[in-house]
Design a protein around this motif. Structure first.
Motif, PDB file in Angstrom:
ATOM      1  N   VAL A 187     -12.014   8.031  -8.706  1.00 36.41           N
ATOM      2  CA  VAL A 187     -10.839   7.967  -9.462  1.00 36.41           C
ATOM      3  C   VAL A 187      -9.557   7.997  -8.795  1.00 36.41           C
ATOM      4  O   VAL A 187      -8.875   7.036  -8.710  1.00 36.41           O
ATOM      5  N   PHE A 188      -9.438   9.101  -8.089  1.00 32.53           N
ATOM      6  CA  PHE A 188      -8.255   9.291  -7.450  1.00 32.53           C
ATOM      7  C   PHE A 188      -7.861   8.434  -5.824  1.00 32.53           C
ATOM      8  O   PHE A 188      -6.964   8.615  -5.467  1.00 32.53           O
ATOM      9  N   PHE A 189      -9.031   7.729  -5.414  1.00 29.66           N
ATOM     10  CA  PHE A 189      -9.015   6.905  -4.240  1.00 29.66           C
ATOM     11  C   PHE A 189      -8.011   5.763  -4.648  1.00 29.66           C
ATOM     12  O   PHE A 189      -7.123   5.209  -3.922  1.00 29.66           O
ATOM     13  N   VAL A 190      -8.184   5.318  -5.954  1.00 32.67           N
ATOM     14  CA  VAL A 190      -7.347   4.383  -6.933  1.00 32.67           C
ATOM     15  C   VAL A 190      -5.966   4.898  -7.226  1.00 32.67           C
ATOM     16  O   VAL A 190      -5.185   4.376  -6.984  1.00 32.67           O
ATOM     17  N   ALA A 191      -6.108   6.129  -7.976  1.00 28.59           N
ATOM     18  CA  ALA A 191      -5.021   6.657  -8.609  1.00 28.59           C
ATOM     19  C   ALA A 191      -3.865   6.993  -7.618  1.00 28.59           C
ATOM     20  O   ALA A 191      -2.653   7.098  -7.910  1.00 28.59           O
ATOM     21  N   SER A 192      -4.434   7.487  -6.415  1.00 24.33           N
ATOM     22  CA  SER A 192      -3.456   7.829  -5.547  1.00 24.33           C
ATOM     23  C   SER A 192      -2.459   6.751  -5.050  1.00 24.33           C
ATOM     24  O   SER A 192      -1.329   7.019  -4.894  1.00 24.33           O
ATOM     25  N   ALA A 193      -2.982   5.565  -4.907  1.00 20.88           N
ATOM     26  CA  ALA A 193      -2.324   4.444  -4.595  1.00 20.88           C
ATOM     27  C   ALA A 193      -1.272   4.175  -5.756  1.00 20.88           C
ATOM     28  O   ALA A 193       0.023   3.832  -5.591  1.00 20.88           O
ATOM     29  N   ALA A 194      -1.753   4.205  -7.186  1.00 21.95           N
ATOM     30  CA  ALA A 194      -1.045   4.165  -8.069  1.00 21.95           C
ATOM     31  C   ALA A 194       0.146   4.805  -8.226  1.00 21.95           C
ATOM     32  O   ALA A 194       1.320   4.633  -8.429  1.00 21.95           O
ATOM     33  N   ALA A 195       0.019   6.169  -7.956  1.00 17.95           N
ATOM     34  CA  ALA A 195       0.788   7.420  -8.321  1.00 17.95           C
ATOM     35  C   ALA A 195       1.985   7.178  -7.057  1.00 17.95           C
ATOM     36  O   ALA A 195       2.978   7.247  -7.203  1.00 17.95           O
ATOM     37  N   SER A 196       1.293   6.728  -5.836  1.00 17.28           N
ATOM     38  CA  SER A 196       2.498   6.559  -4.671  1.00 17.28           C
ATOM     39  C   SER A 196       3.563   5.306  -5.130  1.00 17.28           C
ATOM     40  O   SER A 196       4.554   5.496  -4.841  1.00 17.28           O
ATOM     41  N   SER A 197       2.918   4.297  -5.834  1.00 16.81           N
ATOM     42  CA  SER A 197       3.560   3.151  -6.036  1.00 16.81           C
ATOM     43  C   SER A 197       4.785   3.496  -7.188  1.00 16.81           C
ATOM     44  O   SER A 197       5.647   2.865  -7.201  1.00 16.81           O
ATOM     45  N   ALA A 198       4.320   4.646  -8.182  1.00 16.91           N
ATOM     46  CA  ALA A 198       5.601   4.915  -8.978  1.00 16.91           C
ATOM     47  C   ALA A 198       6.895   5.386  -8.191  1.00 16.91           C
ATOM     48  O   ALA A 198       7.861   5.020  -8.704  1.00 16.91           O
TER      49      ALA A 198
END
Length: 481
Positions: free
Chosen positions: A381-392
């Motif tokens: 989950v957070f392999f992808v969510a980490s990139a998402a959160a960083s992009s915020a």
């Protein structure tokens, strides 16, 4: 030599921003990233320590905190981060990036020492609040400085990589707790204090490195200090040329207006009228990632302990692979944000992580998982969510003008954390105390729904900021496309 101390409202021509954007990646940029990017590592260390120590802090020989008090202490940290972001975010726009990233790191270091000396819930929660204030202030000063000093063509994956160092801090915190919470090495009554002391020691060491990072030339130009801005740009160019050879010729100068420190009315007009679409986009991204991360990660150890029987001194073993997944995600996916594009990648990462979070919550409620498989799914989950959160954080930093960049970052962080993350640790702590997997699953479903909603917003309102200078992004295109 350009004049210095230009009057407010005057116009002049400068090539400094374009000269910074044309530079090849160099050792100078690596040093910059290490000196400033340490912020995220410290935040990851802090959050991990409290998460890993949650079981130990409930023991009578330590602070004897209840699960709900641990959740409240986590919320106090987040409330401090909100307050610090707003205070220091405003100051970084008026007093300068460098001055503030030195002050905020000092606040963090002192507060972390005090946390190690806590004697009960009230003192622990208060010192966590002050520690959070230092970290919150760091977000505004550091993200502003990095975006204003890094070349435009690599800004996306550089920001994502820097933000991912949060998880290097998580790994450091997890590894330290495996040793310092081992009762054969140190009693728990001492080990938890030493854990916090390590964070303060690291912060103090970084202060020495940051002294050599220059002020942002873009901030100096905004305040009419053109001569100083050009001098710093020339120093950076000379440093880069020593390792990279001859530089491309400087681009032609462009007009720039001295604005100085702007009022809150100007900030409101930019956020709520001129860049309203970007404001909606930033809020959606920040709220979703804040809830998902703060709800799950602050209570990570509680879930492992209550539902899977993992001893508190072994939680670090499960946090290490989780941290590795979060660290690798932005590194693996980061370059796609500069090639495939911001809008597509932000929507894709938010949507995918939302679906995975919902699936993980469902499997947890059905009792299909053990501690190992639960951790494996969290890693995915957070392999992808980490990139998402960083992009915020990348989005709210690069899409707003330099004169309010620090405060804009602070406002989005504050609103996102307050709306999406402030109550999340306490709410999840209460859900976990019920002992019901179904109740806990409801929290996961809310997190997944927020991520999916943010993906939809990004798909419609995302801005193609890849490869563009900050000055080109200051004014929106008619369609924001």
């Amino acid at each position: 030599m350009a004049p210095d101390a230009l009057p407010r409202g005057s116009w002049y021509e400068t090539d400094v921003p374009a000269r910074l954007d044309r530079l090849p990646w160099s050792r100078w940029h690596v040093r910059l990233v290490i000196a400033l990017g340490i912020t995220w590592l410290l935040d990851g260390l802090e959050v991990t320590l409290v998460g890993s120590l949650s079981g130990v802090l409930g023991e009578p020989s330590t602070l004897h905190l209840a699960d709900s008090q641990i959740g409240l202490a986590a919320s106090a940290y987040l409330l401090g981060a909100i307050s610090g972001a707003l205070l220091f975010g405003r100051l970084t726009d008026s007093l300068g990036r460098k001055r503030l990233f030195l002050v905020t790191l000092a606040v963090y270091s002192v507060a972390t020492v005090c946390t190690a000396l806590s004697w009960g819930f009230a003192s622990f929660a208060f010192f966590r609040f002050v520690t959070g204030a230092g970290i919150g202030g760091e977000y505004a000063a550091i993200n502003s400085a990095i975006d204003e000093l890094v070349p435009a063509r690599v800004r996306g994956h550089t920001d994502l990589a820097i933000n991912s160092t949060y998880w290097a801090g998580t790994a450091l915190g997890s590894a330290s707790t495996l040793v310092l919470l081992d009762p054969s090495i140190l009693p728990h009554s001492v080990g938890w204090r030493v854990c916090f002391g390590l964070g303060a020691l690291l912060g103090a060491a970084v202060l020495l490195v940051r002294r050599h990072v220059p002020e942002s030339p873009r901030w100096l130009l905004l305040h009419g200090r053109a001569a100083r801005a050009e001098a710093i740009a020339a120093e950076i160019e000379a440093d880069v040329a020593r390792t990279e050879g001859a530089l491309p010729p400087p681009p032609p100068p462009r007009p720039l207006r001295v604005q100085g420190t702007v009022g809150l009315g100007h900030v409101a007009r930019v956020l709520l009228r001129q860049h309203l679409r970007r404001t909606v986009l930033g809020l959606a991204l920040m709220i979703a990632q804040a809830f998902a991360y703060n709800a799950i990660f602050f209570t990570y150890a509680l879930v492992l302990g209550r539902f899977y029987g993992v001893p508190s001194d072994r939680v670090g073993l499960y946090l290490l692979p989780f941290a590795a997944g979060n660290l690798l995600g932005p590194f693996v996916l980061g370059r796609l944000f500069d090639t495939v594009g911001r809008r597509r990648m932000i929507a894709l990462t938010y949507g995918t992580s939302g679906l995975l979070l919902v699936a993980t919550g469902w499997a947890f409620a059905r009792g299909w998982l053990d501690a190992t498989t639960q951790t494996a799914l969290w890693c995915a989950v957070f392999f992808v969510a980490s990139a998402a959160a960083s992009s915020a954080y990348l989005t709210v930093s690069e899409l707003f003008p330099v004169e309010l960049r620090g405060l804009a970052i602070a406002v989005f962080f504050a609103v996102g954390t307050a709306a999406g993350g402030l109550a999340a640790p306490a709410v999840f702590g209460a859900l976990i105390e019920t002992g019901s997997r179904v109740q806990v699953m409801k929290g996961y479903l809310v997190g997944g729904a927020l991520m999916l909603g943010a993906a939809a917003v990004a798909a419609f309102l995302g801005v193609a900021a890849e490869g563009k200078s900050l000055e080109a992004l200051a004014e929106p295109a008619p369609s924001e496309r």
